[in-house]
Design a protein around this motif. Structure first.
Motif: not given
Length: 212
Positions: A44-68
């Motif tokens: 786990a020491t190789t992991l980086t922190h969550a990035d902006g795209d990850y934060a945006a998906v978690l904040a969305a009301r619904d799961e966005p399309e996976a493409d891209g």
């Protein structure tokens, strides 16, 4: 059937938590099925922190399309969740840093505790969706945090118990080597106590292992 070991110490294979986690794995293997158990390793020491795209998906009301979207932290999250879901047993090898989990373990948790993937939000609160399975936490602490010798608070074990339950993992067992910074005599006693606790560990098939 496999054991997923998450290594969280910056000292790696030389760490006290890794040493203790190996004793737990050896015990599970000895008391487990005759065919043995595969051990899947993740540092786990190789992991980086969550990035902006990850934060945006978690904040969305619904799961966005996976493409891209499956890149960066989202890609890592998906891989880590699959790794966790495929394991019949989980072993966390972690130090206690400043009374709680180290940043490496927190980063792993942030990747696997993911809304709409490992838990759902309901009117009654968060409900885990992972099949329950045994989780063993091998802790190394510079000071003592339990019993009569405790001189510091413990925010690690209650936090882990709660956050793992959030995703459906409620069978959590803690084993600790406490007081690693208090000298060799203290460490010898602490190791003996931990080894005694490990002797109570037994392999238990509590999920449909053919499904994982």
């Amino acid at each position: 059937m496999s054991i997923l070991r998450i290594r969280c110490s910056p000292r790696g294979l030389e760490s006290e938590s890794y040493r203790l986690s190996q004793q737990i794995i050896d015990r599970l293997t000895r008391t487990g099925p005759a065919g043995g158990l595969d051990v899947v390793e993740f540092d786990a020491t190789t992991l980086t922190h969550a990035d902006g795209d990850y934060a945006a998906v978690l904040a969305a009301r619904d799961e966005p399309e996976a493409d891209g979207l499956e890149n960066g932290s989202l890609l890592a999250s998906g891989d880590l969740i699959r790794m966790l879901d495929e394991a019949s047993h989980v072993v966390l090898a972690t130090p206690m840093h400043n009374f709680t989990v180290p940043s490496s373990l927190k980063a792993w948790l942030d990747h696997v505790v993911r809304v709409r993937h490992t838990f759902h939000i309901t009117p009654q609160g968060k409900v885990g969706v992972l099949a329950d399975r045994p989780v063993y936490v091998a802790i190394a602490s510079g000071g003592a945090f339990s019993g009569e010798e405790a001189r510091q608070p413990d925010f690690l074990t209650p936090y882990l118990r709660h956050v793992l339950a959030t995703i459906g993992l409620t069978q959590v067992t803690f084993v600790a080597v406490e007081g690693t910074a208090r000298g060799p005599e203290w460490l010898e006693v602490a190791r003996a106590r931990a080894e005694s606790a490990v002797s109570d560990v037994w392999y238990a098939a509590t999920v449909d292992e053919e499904a994982i």
